[in-house]
Design an enzyme around this catalytic site. Structure first.
Site, PDB file in Angstrom:
ATOM      1  N   HIS A   1       0.897  -0.946   0.036  1.00  0.00           N
ATOM      2  CA  HIS A   1       0.019  -0.055   0.011  1.00  0.00           C
ATOM      3  C   HIS A   1       0.988   1.287  -0.021  1.00  0.00           C
ATOM      4  O   HIS A   1       2.059   1.191   0.574  1.00  0.00           O
ATOM      5  CB  HIS A   1      -0.905   0.087   1.170  1.00  0.00           C
ATOM      6  CG  HIS A   1      -2.160  -0.929   1.233  1.00  0.00           C
ATOM      7  ND1 HIS A   1      -2.585  -1.729   2.215  1.00  0.00           N
ATOM      8  CD2 HIS A   1      -3.200  -1.035   0.276  1.00  0.00           C
ATOM      9  CE1 HIS A   1      -3.412  -2.295   1.854  1.00  0.00           C
ATOM     10  NE2 HIS A   1      -3.932  -1.915   0.830  1.00  0.00           N
TER      11      HIS A   1
ATOM     12  N   CYS B   1      -3.469   0.782   9.577  1.00  0.00           N
ATOM     13  CA  CYS B   1      -4.467  -0.137   9.088  1.00  0.00           C
ATOM     14  C   CYS B   1      -5.346  -0.415  10.067  1.00  0.00           C
ATOM     15  O   CYS B   1      -6.341  -0.803   9.870  1.00  0.00           O
ATOM     16  CB  CYS B   1      -3.546  -1.399   8.551  1.00  0.00           C
ATOM     17  SG  CYS B   1      -2.178  -1.287   7.816  1.00  0.00           S
TER      18      CYS B   1
END
Length: 260
Positions: free
Chosen positions: A168, A255
Site C-alpha cells: 500500500h 491499518c
C-alpha cells in the site's frame, strides 16, 4: 480550529479474530500469535483513548481474517465517509460490516460501486489534498470513482504511484502534521511529496514509515530506534507499539483504525 488531518475525536477499531492466522500476506514470515496481537491491539486502543478520543471497538469477524485492518474498508472525511471496494477478493465482504458503524456518525455515506478497486491503505489525506497511490490493490478506475465523490465535498485528489513490491502507499509514508510527511527514501524519490516538508525514516528502518499522527501522539511500530529518536528530536511525542504480529500480515499502525 482543529486540523482534520490529524486531530480526531473518534476512531473505529476491530478486535482481531482467531482466524487472523489465515490472513493475507505477501510472503510467509511466520504465523501471527493471536495472544500477542490481542495485547498489542489493546495497547494501540488504549493509546488512542489516552488522547481523549472515543474509540468504537467492533467485535471480531471470524469469517474475515484480515478484518482487524479496518482502514482499508473506508475513507473518513469531515463531510462524509466513502466505503471502499477492496482489491483483495477475500476482503470485499468486510465493507458491509463497516457500513452500519459509519452511518451512526455520518449522514452522508457513499460507496465505490466499481468495477474499479480501491483500499484505504493507499489514501493519504494531507492539509491540502488527498493523495491516492495506485497499487496492486488500487486501480485507475477506483481512483477515478473516488475522485468524483470527494470533489463533491470540495477536496482535490491527486493520483500517485506506490513503489513496486510495496503493498500500500501508506506502507511507505504517513502524515506527521498538516504539512509534514514521514516517508521512505524510495517513495520520496518519486517526487510525489514535492512541496511538503519530508522526514525520511532511517535506512534499514523502512517499516517505521507506517505510523500515524493521532492528536498529540505519533504511534509508530516498536523496534526502529533511530527513526524514533529522529522524530523525538523533531518535536513529536512518539508512542512505540509492538507490531511484530501485524507485520506478518503486511499490517501496521494506520491499518488498525478509521480516524475521524
Amino acid at each position: 480550529m482543529t486540523d482534520p488531518t490529524f486531530e480526531f475525536s473518534r476512531a473505529i477499531t476491530r478486535r482481531p479474530s482467531a482466524s487472523i492466522t489465515d490472513g493475507l500476506r505477501a510472503e510467509d514470515i511466520g504465523t501471527p500469535d493471536l495472544d500477542q496481537m490481542l495485547k498489542d491491539h489493546a495497547h494501540y486502543v488504549a493509546t488512542l483513548k489516552k488522547t481523549g478520543a472515543e474509540v468504537i471497538e467492533l467485535p471480531p469477524l471470524e469469517d474475515f481474517p484480515d478484518a482487524v485492518f479496518v482502514e482499508d474498508t473506508a475513507l473518513c472525511l469531515p463531510q462524509g465517509a466513502v466505503l471502499m471496494r477492496p482489491g483483495a477478493p477475500s476482503r470485499m465482504g468486510e465493507v458491509p460490516h463497516m457500513a452500519p458503524a459509519l452511518r451512526e456518525f455520518y449522514g452522508d455515506v457513499r460507496g465505490i460501486a466499481g468495477p474499479g478497486h480501491i483500499e484505504g491503505g493507499d489514501i493519504l489525506v494531507t492539509g491540502r489534498e488527498i493523495l491516492v497511490g495506485r497499487s496492486d490493490r488500487t486501480d485507475a478506475a477506483g481512483v477515478a470513482e473516488l475522485s468524483g465523490i470527494v470533489s463533491d465535498w470540495g477536496h482535490s485528489l491527486r493520483e500517485v504511484f506506490t513503489p513496486p513490491g510495496v503493498l500500500h502507499f501508506k506502507t511507505d509514508c504517513s502524515l506527521l502534521d498538516g504539512e509534514t510527511i514521514l516517508s521512505t527514501k524510495r517513495l520520496a524519490a518519486s517526487g510525489c511529496f514535492d512541496g511538503y516538508r519530508v522526514l525520511h525514516v532511517e535506512d534499514g528502518e523502512e517499516a517505521a514509515a507506517n505510523s500515524i499522527r493521532f492528536n498529540q501522539f505519533v504511534l509508530m511500530p516498536a523496534g526502529f530506534p533511530r527513526t524514533a529518536a529522529m522524530l523525538g528530536n523533531a518535536g513529536y511525542d512518539v508512542v512505540e507499539i509492538n507490531n511484530s504480529e501485524c507485520a506478518k500480515l503486511d499490517g501496521g499502525m494506520s491499518c488498525l483504525s478509521l480516524r475521524f
